[in-house]
Enzyme design. Structure first.
Site, PDB file in Angstrom:
ATOM      1  N   THR B 470       0.811  -1.212   0.000  1.00  0.00           N
ATOM      2  CA  THR B 470       0.000   0.000   0.000  1.00  0.00           C
ATOM      3  C   THR B 470       0.848   1.266   0.000  1.00  0.00           C
ATOM      4  O   THR B 470       0.388   2.319  -0.418  1.00  0.00           O
ATOM      5  CB  THR B 470      -0.845   0.038   1.277  1.00  0.00           C
ATOM      6  N   GLU B 664     -10.131   0.869   1.578  1.00  0.00           N
ATOM      7  CA  GLU B 664     -11.283   0.085   1.140  1.00  0.00           C
ATOM      8  C   GLU B 664     -12.372   0.881   0.442  1.00  0.00           C
ATOM      9  O   GLU B 664     -13.138   0.337  -0.359  1.00  0.00           O
ATOM     10  CB  GLU B 664     -11.853  -0.684   2.341  1.00  0.00           C
TER      11      GLU B 664
END
Ligand SMILES: Cc1cc2nc3c(=O)[nH]c(=O)nc-3n(C[C@H](O)[C@H](O)[C@H](O)COP(=O)(O)OP(=O)(O)OC[C@H]3O[C@@H](n4cnc5c(N)ncnc54)[C@H](O)[C@@H]3O)c2cc1C
Ligand code: SF4
Lengths: 334, 698
Positions: B470, B664
Site C-alpha cells: 500500500t 477500502e
C-alpha cells in the site's frame, strides 16, 4: 510434475518417428498449454519431443494470393504478417483476439490449433472427466456450463474447442499439412477436429505421432473481405463465449445488395470450430438484412441443445453474426 | 497520554515510494524466497488436499510418494505435531481425520525440489470415506440461523421504528433482491511462508498483513512460550484481507518444518489452492425495501442480508451495516442470517460488508430514483441525515453531498438524459450511473511505537506494522518526520517484524490511522522525555490505546462514484470507458500512494461488477473457476479513463495526522454505479453480480 524425458527434435521426420513409436510421447511446441497440463497432472507423458525449433517458422506466399504458414510461426508474427493482414483479415483478428500479448509471442500455429479444451473439469484432476480419463464421467453436465457446447455435443462430453485461430481457418477453408510416419497428407481445417461422440478423449482426427507442419490458405475475395467477432465478458484475455468468423461477397450496393457468397464459422459452440453451412445456405442469394441473418442463424441452431447455463448462446450468436456481417457489408443491419 | 494533532510538512506531498526501487528491480525478498537466504538449504512443501466435502481420512498412503526421487517425508494427521490449543478449527491442521470441506489440507509433502514436492503430492494416495449424510455445499441446501454477531462485532439485527407500517403508508416503494457471488481476494503474491524451528523457537517469513497477529495466533495454538514465535514480513505482494489472519497453510508450514529435522521449509500456495484455503467473500443475498415520499425522501429502509459460512468456523459478512448509517429514514430494519455449509471458510475481503451491502443498497436507491422520477444524485442529497441514524451521534465531516456535487460537475452528469436506453453511439448503448460510497473510520488500540534518537536529528522508528504494497513504509516515514519536525530522510523506519513493538493488522483501512497515531504519540513522548535535540541513543516508546472520539462523534469516510457504461447492442458486451470517484477521506498523507489505493479500489469494484464469479460445484463442493483464466478479474483493456480526486480536508477528530483510512472505500459503491450505468444504457435492470453480456441480448 511427473519426471519425463525431454528430446529436442532437429528434424521433422525424426520427431514424427520418435512420437509415433512411443504411445507415451507428446509433441511440445511453445508449451503455453502443455506445460500447464504437465504441472496440473492433466497430461503425464513419459517423453516430450520439442518441435518448437524445427525450421518451420516461415509464412510463404502461394500462387493466387494464398499463404503457407509453418507450424512454428508464432501467433503474434502471424497476426501482423502483411500477407495475412491483407489477404486474410479474419485470421489476424482472430489471433489478436486470443490470449494475451505475452502468450501470443510464444504460442505457435500448430500448438494453437491443437490446444485442448478449457473445460474447468478437464483441468481439475480431482473431478471426473471423460476427455481426461475415458469412462470416468462428465462433470460439466450438471455443473459449470457457461462455456459448454450447444451443437454436436454428446452425453460423454459437452466441451468446446477454445482456439480462435481455428475458427477463422475453418471459415476460410484452410488445409492443414500433416506429416506422419507414412508421409504427408492434407486435412481440411473443418475435418481436423472432431465431435466428441463416445470418444471425447480424441480431440482431432490425427493419429498419434502425426505432426502439423503447415497450414495453407487459398486467396479469395471472401478471404479478403473477412472478419472475426469474438464475444467475451472481459475485454481481453478471455476465451470466447461465442465467436464468429465470416467472409462475405455481395452483388450490388446498399440495401439491395444480395449475398453472392458467404462463409461462416462459429467458435465457443462445439467441440470443434463449427462451420455454419446451413446458415450460409439461407443467406446465399438473399438480400442481406437482419431478418435473413436471424433466419440463417436459427436454421443452423435448430438442433442446438442448451441448459440454463448456456441458454444465452443462440441469441448471442444471432447478435455476433449480425455484427460480423454488418461490419463486412459496411452498413447497419438493424 | 494521547497524541495531539501534528502539523503537515511532509504529509500531503508526493514522497516517492521508499521501497519502489527494491521492488521493481527484484531485490525485495518475498516470503517464499527467504529460504534461499538461510544457511541451511530449505525443503519445499506441497499441500495434499481432500477431494470430498465431508467425511474421514481413512489412511494416507505415502509409499509411492516416498519412493519418488527427492521426496523426504510426508506429514499427515497421524504424524503431525499436536497442537496445544486446537480450538480454532481452521488452524487445527492435520490434528485429526475429519474432513470438513473439499480442499482441506490432509497431508504435506516435503522434498528437495519444488518439482519433486509437487509430484510427491500427486503420488500420495489419500483413502477417504464420505460421511453418511449428504454434504451441504450450496446455500439452497442449508437452513439459515441468526448469528450472535456479524463480522467486527456488529449486532445481527437492528430495528428502529415500525418499518411495516411505514412501508405500508409510503407513496413509493422499492422491494428487490440483489445477489453477489463468491469472490476471491487473489492478491498477486500467493500466500507463502518460509518456516524454520530452532529448538522451541519458530521463525516464519510470512506473506501476511499482521506479523504480531500471526505470531500470537500460531504461538498460542502451538503452545509456544511468549516470544518463541518470530514472524517477519518485510515485503508482501498484496492481501486484500485474505492475509489479515493466519490461515491453514501457515500452520501447515509450521508443522511441516517441525518434521524437517531442523531444515527450513518453504511453501507457496497455488492459485487453485487459494480458492479453498485462504478465505473468500461469501455470496450474499440482500432483500432491500425502501419506502419514500413522492419526492424521494425515505420513510423506511430495510436490508435483510443472507450469506453462507463454513460449518466448522463461522464468519458472517456484515452486509447490512451500511444501511444503518447511510441515509435518513424514521423506520429502519437491518438483519443478518447465515447458512452453515460443508465448505471452505469465508473471511475478510476488501470492505467486507460495505462492498456487497452498498452494492445492494445503492442499486435499490437507483430504482427508487427511477420510481420517483428524481435524479439519482438529488435523491441522495434529499436523504442526508442530520445525525448518524443508528447512534444519534453527530457526524464529523460528513461531506457526501460535496462529493456528489463535485463528481456530478466533473462527470458531466447534468447533460444526462434520464430516459434509459436513450443514447446509441455506433453499436454501443451508452449510460451513466452513480452511487455513493462510505467506509467507517476505524481505529485499533494497542499499537506501540519506539523512537530512538540517532543524533544529528536522525531517528530510528520501530513498529511491527506491515506494508502489504500500500505504501505504509513511505507514509509512516512521512508521519514520523512530521511528528518529529524533521525531513523524511532523517527517519529510519523498521517494520514487518515481531521483534519490533507490537502493531495491529493492516486491515479495516485502519493501519495508517492506528500505527501513525502510535508513532505520533511516541514522538511526542520522546520530545517530552528528551527535548528537542536528544542525544544519540535515548529512546521513548508509547502505546496508543485510543485517539478518536467515537463515543460522541460518528466518524466515516464518504465518496461518490460516477460511471459511463457501454453495452453492445448486438453482443451484450459491457465496457466501462470512464469512471470517476470523488472522496472525503480526511487528509491524504501521500497523494501518490493514496491515488493508487483509490484507483485500485475502483478497479476491484469494476471487476466485481462485471467479472468475478466463483462457481461452487453443487455436487463436488469446491469452486471450479479456480484460476485466473476462469475466475476473471479486470484486465488492462477493461480499465478506461479512471479518475479519482479527494476533498481538501483535515480530520483531527479521527487521527492526529488529520487522516482517515483509504484502503477500502474505493471498492464500495462502485459495483452499484456500474450496474446502474448498464441500466441507464439499456433499460434492463440486472440484480445479480456479475453483470454479464448474456443479460443484454435482444
Ligand atoms: C490464460 C490463457 C488464455 C488464453 N486465451 C486464448 C484465447 O482467447 N484464444 C485462443 O485461441 N487461445 C488462447 N489461449 C491458448 C493459447 O493460444 C495456446 O496455449 C497456444 O496457442 C498453444 O500453443 P503452444 O505452441 O504453446 O502449444 P503447446 O502448449 O506446446 O502444445 C499444445 C498441444 O499441441 C500439441 N502440438 C503442438 N504443436 C504441434 C504440432 N506441430 N503438431 C502436432 N501437435 C502439436 C502438443 O502436443 C499439445 O498437446 C490462452 C492460453 C492461456 C494460458
Ligand atoms: S465436458 Fe468434456 S472435457 Fe468437460 S468434463 Fe465433460 S468430458 Fe471432460
Amino acid at each position: 510434475m511427473k519426471e519425463l524425458t525431454y528430446v529436442r527434435a532437429t528434424d521433422a521426420a525424426e520427431a514424427v518417428a520418435a512420437v509415433a513409436a512411443d504411445p507415451d510421447a507428446r509433441f511440445l511446441a511453445a508449451g503455453t498449454n502443455l506445460v500447464d497440463h504437465l504441472k496440473l497432472g492433466v497430461a503425464t507423458p513419459g517423453t516430450v519431443v520439442d518441435v518448437s525449433r524445427l525450421p518451420l517458422a516461415e509464412v510463404e506466399p502461394l500462387d493466387g494470393g494464398g499463404v503457407r504458414i509453418g507450424t512454428n510461426v508464432r501467433n503474434t508474427d502471424l497476426a501482423v504478417h502483411p500477407l495475412v493482414r491483407h489477404g486474410f483479415p479474419a485470421v489476424s483478428r482472430a489471433l489478436l483476439a486470443g490470449a494475451s500479448g505475452q502468450i501470443r509471442n510464444q504460442a505457435t500455429t500448430g500448438g494453437n490449433l491443437l490446444q485442448r479444451t478449457r473445460c474447468v473439469y478437464f483441468q481439475d484432476v480431482t473431478t471426473p472427466c471423460n476427455k481426461r480419463e475415458p469412462g470416468s464421467g462428465c462433470s460439466a453436465i450438471g455443473g459449470f456450463g457457461r462455456y459448454d457446447a450447444i451443437l454436436g455435443a454428446s452425453e460423454a462430453c459437452v466441451a468446446t474447442h477454445p482456439s480462435d485461430l481455428a475458427v477463422a481457418l475453418a471459415a476460410l477453408e484452410a488445409r492443414v499439412v500433416v506429416l506422419g510416419p507414412d508421409g504427408e497428407r492434407r486435412v481440411p481445417m473443418t475435418e481436423l477436429h472432431r465431435l466428441p461422440g463416445h470418444h471425447p478423449e480424441r480431440d482431432t482426427t490425427l493419429a498419434h505421432g502425426e505432426l502439423v507442419t503447415h497450414v495453407e490458405l487459398t486467396g479469395s475475395d471472401l478471404a479478403l473481405r473477412s472478419t472475426y467477432v469474438k464475444v467475451r465478458d472481459r475485454a481481453s484475455y478471455a476465451f470466447a463465449l461465442v465467436s464468429v468468423a465470416a467472409g462475405l461477397e455481395l452483388d450490388g450496393d446498399g440495401e439491395d445488395a444480395v449475398v453472392r457468397d458467404v462463409r461462416l464459422a462459429w467458435g465457443g459452440v462445439a467441440h470443434k470450430p463449427w462451420r455454419a453451412t446451413a446458415a450460409e445456405d439461407v443467406l446465399r442469394g438473399r438480400p442481406l438484412d437482419a431478418a435473413a441473418v436471424r433466419e440463417a442463424v436459427d436454421a443452423e441452431t435448430r438442433d442446438a441443445t442448451t441448459t440454463t447455463e448456456n441458454a444465452y448462446k443462440p441469441a448471442m450468436l444471432r447478435g455476433a453474426t449480425t455484427a460480423a456481417l454488418a461490419a463486412l457489408a459496411g452498413r447497419d443491419l438493424a | 497520554m494521547t497524541a495531539t494533532p501534528i502539523r503537515a510538512r511532509s504529509m500531503g506531498t508526493h514522497l516517492t515510494r521508499l521501497d519502489g526501487h527494491e521492488k521493481v528491480t527484484g531485490r525485495a525478498t518475498y516470503a517464499a524466497e527467504h529460504g534461499f537466504t538461510l544457511p541451511e538449504r530449505p525443503l519445499h512443501a506441497w499441500l495434499v488436499t481432500s477431494t470430498i466435502p465431508r467425511g474421514r481420512v481413512e489412511r494416507v498412503d505415502a509409499s509411492d510418494a516416498l519412493a519418488h526421487r527427492g521426496v523426504v517425508t510426508v506429514v499427515d494427521h497421524t504424524s503431525a505435531r499436536r497442537l496445544a490449543k486446537p480450538d480454532d478449527a481452521e488452524l487445527a491442521v492435520l490434528q485429526d481425520d475429519a474432513i470438513a470441506f473439499r480442499g482441506q489440507i490432509v497431508a504435506v509433502v516435503l522434498a528437495e525440489t519444488i518439482e519433486a514436492a509437487r509430484e510427491g503430492a500427486r503420488l500420495v494416495r489419500v483413502h477417504q470415506t464420505p460421511a453418511d449424510s449428504a454434504p451441504q455445499v450450496v446455500i439452497e441446501d442449508g437452513e439459515p440461523y441468526t448469528p450472535e454477531a456479524a463480522n467486527a462485532g456488529h449486532e445481527p439485527d437492528v430495528v428502529q421504528g415500525d418499518v411495516d407500517a411505514a412501508l405500508a403508508r409510503a407513496a413509493v416503494t422499492v422491494d428487490a433482491t440483489y445477489t453477489t457471488p463468491h469472490e476471491f481476494n487473489n492478491p498477486m503474491e500467493p500466500h507463502a511462508v518460509t518456516a524454520t524451528w530452532d529448538g522451541d523457537t519458530l521463525t516464519l517469513w510470512d506473506s501476511t498483513q499482521s506479523v504480531h497477529g500471526v505470531a500470537a495466533v500460531l504461538g498460542r495454538a502451538l503452545g509456544l512460550a511468549r516470544g518463541k514465535t518470530r514472524v517477519l514480513a518485510p515485503y508482501v505482494g498484496g492481501g486484500f484481507g485474505s492475509k489479515g489472519l493466519p490461515h491453514a497453510p501457515e500452520m501447515a508450514a509450521a508443522l511441516a518444518a517441525f518434521a524437517a529435522d531442523g531444515r527450513p521449509v518453504q511453501l507457496a500456495v497455488t492459485r487453485q489452492q487459494m480458492f479453498a484455503l485462504t478465505g473468500y467473500r461469501t455470496q450474499t443475498e440482500s432483500r432491500v425495501r425502501l419506502g419514500a415520499e413522492p419526492d424521494g425522501r425515505l420513510v423506511a429502509i430495510t436490508h435483510d442480508a443472507l450469506s453462507q459460512t463454513s460449518r466448522y468456523k463461522e464468519f458472517v459478512e456484515q452486509t447490512a451495516t451500511a444501511a444503518r448509517m447511510m441515509y435518513a429514514a424514521d423506520a429502519r430494519s437491518t438483519t443478518h442470517r447465515v447458512v452453515p455449509l460443508d465448505v471452505a471458510v469465508p473471511a475478510w475481503m476488501r470492505a467486507p460488508g460495505e462492498m456487497p451491502g452498498m452494492y445492494a443498497h445503492e442499486v435499490a436507491m437507483d430504482e427508487l430514483a427511477v420510481a420517483c422520477g428524481v435524479d439519482p444524485v438529488d435523491l441522495r442529497v434529499r436523504n442526508e441525515p442530520e445525525v448518524e441514524p443508528e447512534t444519534g451521534n453527530p457526524f464529523n465531516e460528513r461531506r457526501l453531498v460535496e462529493c456528489l456535487q463535485r463528481g456530478a460537475d466533473r462527470f458531466g452528469w447534468a447533460d444526462r438524459d434520464p430516459e434509459p436506453g436513450s443514447r446509441l453511439v455506433g453499436d454501443w448503448r451508452v449510460g451513466l450511473g452513480m452511487a455513493s460510497a462510505t467506509y467507517p473510520a476505524l481505529f485499533m488500540p494497542g499499537n506501540t511505537a519506539r523512537i530512538r534518537a540517532l543524533g544529528d536529528q536522525r531517528y530510528a522508528v520501530d513498529i511491527g506494522a506491515v506494508d502489504i504494497g500500500t505504501g505504509a513504509r513511505t507514509v509512516l516515514t512521512q508521519i514520523a518526520a512530521d511528528a518529529l519536525g524533521v525531513e523524511p530522510g532523517r527517519i529510519e523506519l523498521s517494520l514487518g517484524d515481531t521483534a519490533l513493538p507490537k502493531a495491529t493488522v493492516a486491515g479495516g483501512s485502519a493501519g495508517t490511522s492506528s500505527w501513525g497515531t502510535a508513532i505520533v504519540l511516541a514522538a511526542q513522548q520522546l520530545r517530552a522525555d528528551h527535548g528537542d535535540d536528544p542525544d544519540a541513543g535515548v529512546e521513548s516508546s508509547s502505546t496508543s490505546e485510543g485517539y478518536p472520539d467515537m463515543e460522541n462523534l460518528a466518524l466515516h469516510s464518504f465518496g461518490a462514484v460516477f460511471v459511463e457504461a457501454r453495452v453492445h447492442r448486438w453482443t451484450g458486451e459491457v465496457r466501462v470507458p470512464r469512471m470517476l470517484g470523488v472522496y472525503s477521506v480526511g487528509r491524504v498523507i501521500n497523494p501518490t500512494t493514496a491515488r493508487s489505493q483509490l484507483l485500485g479500489g475502483l478497479v476491484m469494484g469494476l471487476s466485481g461488477a462485471l467479472f468475478e464469479d466463483g462457481y461452487r460445484d453443487p455436487r463436488h463442493g469446491h469452486v471450479v473457476t479456480q484460476d485466473l483464466a476462469t475466475y476473471h478479474v479486470a484486465s488492462h483493456a477493461d480499465v478506461g479513463d479512471l479518475q479519482v480526486e479527494w476533498l481538501d480536508e483535515e480530520d483531527t477528530a479521527a487521527t492526529p495526522m488529520g487522516s482517515r483510512g483509504i484502503g477500502e472505500i474505493g471498492i464500495v459503491g462502485t459495483a452499484a454505479a456500474v450496474a446502474n450505468a448498464t441500466f441507464h444504457a439499456t433499460g434492463t435492470r440486472v440484480r445479480a453480480l456479475p453483470v454479464t453480456a448474456d443479460h443484454f441480448l435482444g
